[in-house]
Scaffold this active site. Structure first.
Site, PDB file in Angstrom:
ATOM      1  N   ASP A  11     -52.691 -11.173 -43.553  1.00 26.80           N
ATOM      2  CA  ASP A  11     -51.867 -12.020 -44.316  1.00 26.80           C
ATOM      3  C   ASP A  11     -51.303 -12.806 -43.158  1.00 26.80           C
ATOM      4  O   ASP A  11     -51.678 -12.660 -42.078  1.00 26.80           O
ATOM      5  CB  ASP A  11     -50.854 -11.291 -45.269  1.00 26.80           C
ATOM      6  N   HIS A  12     -50.199 -13.648 -43.573  1.00 24.59           N
ATOM      7  CA  HIS A  12     -49.723 -14.531 -42.812  1.00 24.59           C
ATOM      8  C   HIS A  12     -49.007 -13.770 -41.588  1.00 24.59           C
ATOM      9  O   HIS A  12     -49.087 -14.495 -40.224  1.00 24.59           O
ATOM     10  CB  HIS A  12     -48.730 -15.293 -43.284  1.00 24.59           C
ATOM     11  N   CYS A  67     -51.292  -6.364 -41.187  1.00 19.83           N
ATOM     12  CA  CYS A  67     -50.016  -7.166 -41.884  1.00 19.83           C
ATOM     13  C   CYS A  67     -48.810  -6.889 -41.019  1.00 19.83           C
ATOM     14  O   CYS A  67     -49.255  -6.597 -39.911  1.00 19.83           O
ATOM     15  CB  CYS A  67     -49.704  -6.878 -43.217  1.00 19.83           C
ATOM     16  N   GLY A  68     -47.757  -7.306 -41.228  1.00 17.39           N
ATOM     17  CA  GLY A  68     -46.642  -7.031 -40.306  1.00 17.39           C
ATOM     18  C   GLY A  68     -46.538  -5.747 -40.179  1.00 17.39           C
ATOM     19  O   GLY A  68     -46.170  -5.434 -38.696  1.00 17.39           O
ATOM     20  N   THR A  69     -46.372  -4.629 -40.847  1.00 17.18           N
ATOM     21  CA  THR A  69     -46.347  -3.408 -40.697  1.00 17.18           C
ATOM     22  C   THR A  69     -47.624  -2.494 -40.880  1.00 17.18           C
ATOM     23  O   THR A  69     -47.398  -1.280 -40.274  1.00 17.18           O
ATOM     24  CB  THR A  69     -45.498  -2.920 -41.730  1.00 17.18           C
ATOM     25  N   GLY A  70     -48.351  -2.862 -41.349  1.00 18.78           N
ATOM     26  CA  GLY A  70     -49.731  -2.374 -41.894  1.00 18.78           C
ATOM     27  C   GLY A  70     -49.606  -1.449 -42.880  1.00 18.78           C
ATOM     28  O   GLY A  70     -50.496  -1.056 -43.687  1.00 18.78           O
ATOM     29  N   GLY A  72     -48.280  -2.213 -46.331  1.00 13.95           N
ATOM     30  CA  GLY A  72     -48.987  -2.763 -47.350  1.00 13.95           C
ATOM     31  C   GLY A  72     -50.501  -2.710 -47.621  1.00 13.95           C
ATOM     32  O   GLY A  72     -50.831  -2.393 -48.433  1.00 13.95           O
ATOM     33  N   ASN A 101     -61.091  12.140 -41.064  1.00 14.06           N
ATOM     34  CA  ASN A 101     -60.962  11.420 -42.557  1.00 14.06           C
ATOM     35  C   ASN A 101     -62.292  10.555 -42.897  1.00 14.06           C
ATOM     36  O   ASN A 101     -62.243  10.108 -43.698  1.00 14.06           O
ATOM     37  CB  ASN A 101     -59.803  10.635 -42.290  1.00 14.06           C
ATOM     38  N   ARG A 111     -46.081  -6.383 -36.359  1.00 12.01           N
ATOM     39  CA  ARG A 111     -44.868  -6.458 -35.850  1.00 12.01           C
ATOM     40  C   ARG A 111     -44.569  -5.020 -35.261  1.00 12.01           C
ATOM     41  O   ARG A 111     -43.174  -4.947 -34.811  1.00 12.01           O
ATOM     42  CB  ARG A 111     -43.808  -6.761 -36.980  1.00 12.01           C
ATOM     43  N   ARG A 138     -63.778  17.915 -47.830  1.00 14.85           N
ATOM     44  CA  ARG A 138     -62.268  17.232 -48.057  1.00 14.85           C
ATOM     45  C   ARG A 138     -62.501  15.660 -48.482  1.00 14.85           C
ATOM     46  O   ARG A 138     -61.775  15.334 -49.133  1.00 14.85           O
ATOM     47  CB  ARG A 138     -61.438  17.505 -46.830  1.00 14.85           C
TER      48      ARG A 138
END
Ligand code: RB5
Length: 149
Positions: A11-12, A67-70, A72, A101, A111, A138
């Site tokens: 994203d932005h 994204c900013g935090t990862g 979302g 996984n 960020r 799993r």
């Protein structure tokens, strides 16, 4: 995951980061399919995650979402059956989420991380194989998991 193509989106908030990652992946010889922000103008991470995840499912190539935090991006990506998205903040998490996984999408927070650490995390993610065996059972359970089971 010895891949030659990477599906990359942001994203932005991840736009500048995505450009740096795109550049270093191409320098390393990867073909990069890019989605999402083309500038720092605000856009919506769920839509970008959708575009990238559909390509990951169609091609089998690994995805990287920024994204900013990862956070979302990882929430959005994990809504897709067949996608196993992992938000990683260090190389250990990147190694383990591939080995145990079989993660097929790496989520990063622009960020949260510096570019050098992000590139190191990406390198580990793209170069670590799935261990299989008990972990495959799993993974299969993940795909059948729902609120009624
Ligand atoms: C955008 O400001 C921010 O909310 C987004 O990039 C992401 O961090 C959401 O999880």
């Amino acid at each position: 995951m010895p891949a030659s193509t990477v599906i990359l989106g942001s994203d932005h908030a991840g736009f500048a980061f995505k450009n740096a990652v795109n550049h270093s992946l191409r320098e390393a010889g990867f073909t990069v399919m890019e989605f999402g922000a083309r500038s720092q103008e605000s856009c919506d991470y769920p839509l970008v995650a959708g575009d990238v995840c559909r390509q990951v499912l169609a091609t089998g190539a690994p995805g990287i979402l920024i994204c900013g935090t990862g956070l979302g991006m990882s929430m959005a990506a994990n809504r897709f059956p067949g996608i196993r998205a992992a938000l990683c903040t260090n190389e250990y998490l990147a190694r383990m989420t591939r080995a145990h996984n079989d993660a097929n999408v790496l989520c990063l927070g622009s960020r949260v991380l510096g570019e050098a650490l992000a590139e190191s995390i990406i390198s580990v993610f793209l170069n670590t194989a799935f261990d299989g065996e008990r972990h495959q059972r799993r993974i299969d359970q993940l795909e059948t998991l729902n609120a009624n089971s």
